[in-house]
Design an enzyme around this catalytic site. Sequence first.
Site, PDB file in Angstrom:
ATOM      1  N   THR A 121     -13.728  23.052  21.267  1.00 35.15           N
ATOM      2  CA  THR A 121     -15.163  22.752  21.313  1.00 35.15           C
ATOM      3  C   THR A 121     -15.591  21.931  20.102  1.00 35.15           C
ATOM      4  O   THR A 121     -16.345  20.966  20.219  1.00 35.15           O
ATOM      5  CB  THR A 121     -15.978  24.056  21.377  1.00 35.15           C
ATOM      6  OG1 THR A 121     -15.457  24.873  22.415  1.00 35.15           O
ATOM      7  CG2 THR A 121     -17.429  23.760  21.656  1.00 35.15           C
ATOM      8  N   ASP A 154       7.839  -8.138  -6.524  1.00 35.32           N
ATOM      9  CA  ASP A 154       6.609  -7.353  -6.400  1.00 35.32           C
ATOM     10  C   ASP A 154       6.869  -5.885  -6.066  1.00 35.32           C
ATOM     11  O   ASP A 154       5.966  -5.060  -6.208  1.00 35.32           O
ATOM     12  CB  ASP A 154       5.709  -7.946  -5.306  1.00 35.32           C
ATOM     13  CG  ASP A 154       5.257  -9.364  -5.628  1.00 35.32           C
ATOM     14  OD1 ASP A 154       4.945  -9.614  -6.799  1.00 35.32           O
ATOM     15  OD2 ASP A 154       5.242 -10.200  -4.725  1.00 35.32           O
ATOM     16  N   ASP A 194      -0.728 -11.183  -5.916  1.00 33.87           N
ATOM     17  CA  ASP A 194       0.197 -12.276  -6.197  1.00 33.87           C
ATOM     18  C   ASP A 194      -0.475 -13.585  -5.782  1.00 33.87           C
ATOM     19  O   ASP A 194      -1.375 -13.573  -4.931  1.00 33.87           O
ATOM     20  CB  ASP A 194       1.489 -12.055  -5.411  1.00 33.87           C
ATOM     21  CG  ASP A 194       2.566 -13.053  -5.777  1.00 33.87           C
ATOM     22  OD1 ASP A 194       2.609 -13.472  -6.941  1.00 33.87           O
ATOM     23  OD2 ASP A 194       3.372 -13.406  -4.896  1.00 33.87           O
ATOM     24  N   ASP A 254       4.643 -10.309  -1.947  1.00 34.57           N
ATOM     25  CA  ASP A 254       5.552 -10.595  -0.843  1.00 34.57           C
ATOM     26  C   ASP A 254       7.006 -10.701  -1.278  1.00 34.57           C
ATOM     27  O   ASP A 254       7.898 -10.751  -0.439  1.00 34.57           O
ATOM     28  CB  ASP A 254       5.145 -11.894  -0.138  1.00 34.57           C
ATOM     29  CG  ASP A 254       5.168 -13.099  -1.078  1.00 34.57           C
ATOM     30  OD1 ASP A 254       5.378 -12.908  -2.292  1.00 34.57           O
ATOM     31  OD2 ASP A 254       4.982 -14.230  -0.594  1.00 34.57           O
TER      32      ASP A 254
END
Length: 902
Positions: free
Chosen positions: A735, A642, A335, A638
């Site tokens: 191990t 979106d 964006d 944001d």
Amino acid sequence: MPVETRETSWYRMEAAGVADRLDTSMEAGLSEPEAGSRLLDHGPNAIREEKRSHPAVLFLNQFRDFMIYVLIAAAVISAVPPLREYVDAIVIMFIVVANAVLGFVQEYRAEKALESLRTLSAPTARVVRDASEKVIPSKELVPGDLILLEAGDRIPADARLLEAHSLRAEESSLTGESHAVEKNPASLQGDDLPLGDRRNMVFTGTHIVHGRGSALVVGTGSNTELGRIAEMIGEAVEEKTPLQVELGRTGKRIALLCLAICGVVFAIGVLRSLEWADMFLFSVSLAVAAIPEGLPAIVTIALSLGVRRMANRNALMRRLPAVETLGCADVICTDKTGTLTRNVMEVQEIRLPGFSPAGLSGPEERDCDWGDALRPLITVAALCNDARMQEGEFMGEGTEVGLLRAALELGYPLEDAPRDLPRVEELPFESERKMMSTINAMPENGRDYFDFAASPYVMLTKGAPEAVLIHCSHILTPRGIEELGSGGRVSLVAEAENMAGRALRTMAFACRPLDEIPENLEPHEMERGLIYLGMTGLMDPPRPEVFEALEKCRKAHIQVVMITGDHAATARAIAEQLSILTPGSEMVAGSELAHMSGEELARRVENITVYARVSPADKVKIVRAWKQKGRTVAMTGDGVNDAPALKNADIGVAMGITGTDVSKEASDMVLADDNFATIVGAVEEGRIIYDNLKKFIYFLLSCNMSEVSTMFLGMLFASVTPLKAVQVLWMNLVTDGLPAMALGVDTPTPDIMLRPPRDPSEGILSGRKLLLVTWQGLFLSMGALAAFFISYYVLYPGGNGAPLEKVQTVVFTTLVLSQLMHAFNSRSEHLTLMELSFIDNKALLGALGGSLALHVAVIFIPVFMRLFGTAYLDLTGWGLILACSILPIVLIDRVKVLLRGR
């Protein structure tokens, strides 16, 4: 009968036509009985709530993995007769449950996108019903309701404006617009206008920042633009990450290998006339040994450590497997507003008549008396302004805030000026006039701001240059006030158009001295005979750090695509400034994209680097087109608009500061600092994590190969098991596990961000890699088998009781030491031990020390000796162990040199 509201062109209709279609009154609104009836027909004005999975179901879903099925089967077989290896079974089930708990915690906190959408809805709304104004819960709104709007209101439903008085709405979360949109109730022309161009509409989830108005509700609930976004989020298919796919494939291969081992061993035993029950017991034990029980847990822990490192770089991961997906990303669809730019309007250019254009910085470029000449313009910008500064924070509409911020940066006395020139009257902004004016008193101390005027009052005007200049008769120049002729006016309008062509939002300023305040304050009477003072150009500028981040993307062979709801001119200017739009690449507007088929877009998508004026559905369409090309797509954003694309992308990246809750909950990663550059750091971290995943997976599988081949060949030639099942399990979990986790945080290679992203279809266990794991595992087992045969036939002959425990202790310790040293070999497929640093991965040194200390405890502390079936060894046994554990490491190191020379 419900009123038809799925009308896509309300903006094209006259207000009266909208009222007729909705069967409502533009003055009295709906009647209460009619509103109640419509509420039953259309349902509440709320985002549809998806049925959420019960936490117990979420937890059980964590076990739906082939590798987990294999581990559960191994645990069950270990616990039931004839094995009765209860310790093995308990440890395996502990791993399975712990892994499920980690996954459950991640998912339980993740799926909240629809809940966040509902929080965007206004809790109450002011409506007119039965000709009376009242406040009702917004969920009770219905199509046809007459709503009243004023500054500060959150829009409760999609509505068609009837009246708009200086009305401006902030719609950036929905459309991507970087500034408030002026609203006007006049009907519009054009098919499928973008949301940002529908100036006579207001939309759910946005809010009013200035003015007042009224509107008719045309869409509620899922029939709003916000509701359609919610539906798109719900329709997104959750896809497995490349790592999840590869681990699932690896688990199946390992399971098939286990079954093959069981079958081969059982068949050999039967052919040798051994007891079939004993052979079944041994073949199952061998299969359990072949399973890398610690792999799922170590992958989860390694990813968690990666998440922590990314959090330190301000990238917060919401889904663990998505960490690795970043390493595959070769396209970032970003964006513009708030991501590449600061989402703050700033004055970029100031033009005063008779002076060279100047910005806020770089005083060396200005004329010497520029500051004094600027004072009248900046006074109008600061005082003919409804924004304000409160407790160090600017509040108001974006453009006006930008003007105040510029005044502050230029040293203008923002606190003193309103007292020196108090506002007494105002002519509010109207979209028809495209300007606003205030009348301010000008006492003696106020005349310092306008040294060319000595009147008691002054009118301050700002607005669109073409609108303001029409009403200007004079112009302030360095020589004083002069007449403004038509030629000068045309020249100034052309100057403004040139600035607008560079995506600057232009604003002109003027004033008019007044001897008194007229009784008639009509704009057409007051706003004439103005003195033109100059103009400014504002822009939402790129973030400074974005330039370097984009250069890193280019070097890393990652294509950046800008997708914005803003106008094409603004998009082009920013994209060219950032070198996203370059010669040979294309920019496509939303109107063109809407009529483009999926096939055509897929054909052109690799050449399109900028999309302007796009809708939420367009963003999803773009992401899908890239994915059709087999590309791994990261989508940043944001706003509410979106969220669907974030959900559909391979990796969704939301902004943490300016991002809405909706975008955050739909994403895989949140940037805590809203910094595009952080994405590059996250991609680098993703590549490092994948490289390290390969290191420890190859390490674990080669260690498992050594254990299986040691047990298989030892049993084949000696008819006894060189290792106990509990010893193999100990190696698999402890191990091998600690060094594997340390390999997960190994230091990166210098070229990590200079090579192309890896192909997601490239498997971790390709044929060549399987060969690598096989020959390294066989070399390790060679040392262990040598130790086994020498100790079994030479050092501790007898084959039963204490001698067998000593033999198994020798083999156990030989494998442990060789596997610990093999961890250094696993750091690189090509570099030898002498070429690798032994100190740059301190975690590995600590892990090796810890694993060695734990093993010493197992072979020297009596309680552990009884549990693991170990015995004390003499010096001869230890000498054999050292020789047989070092030899395979030297051989593997030399083979690397031979393979590198080919």
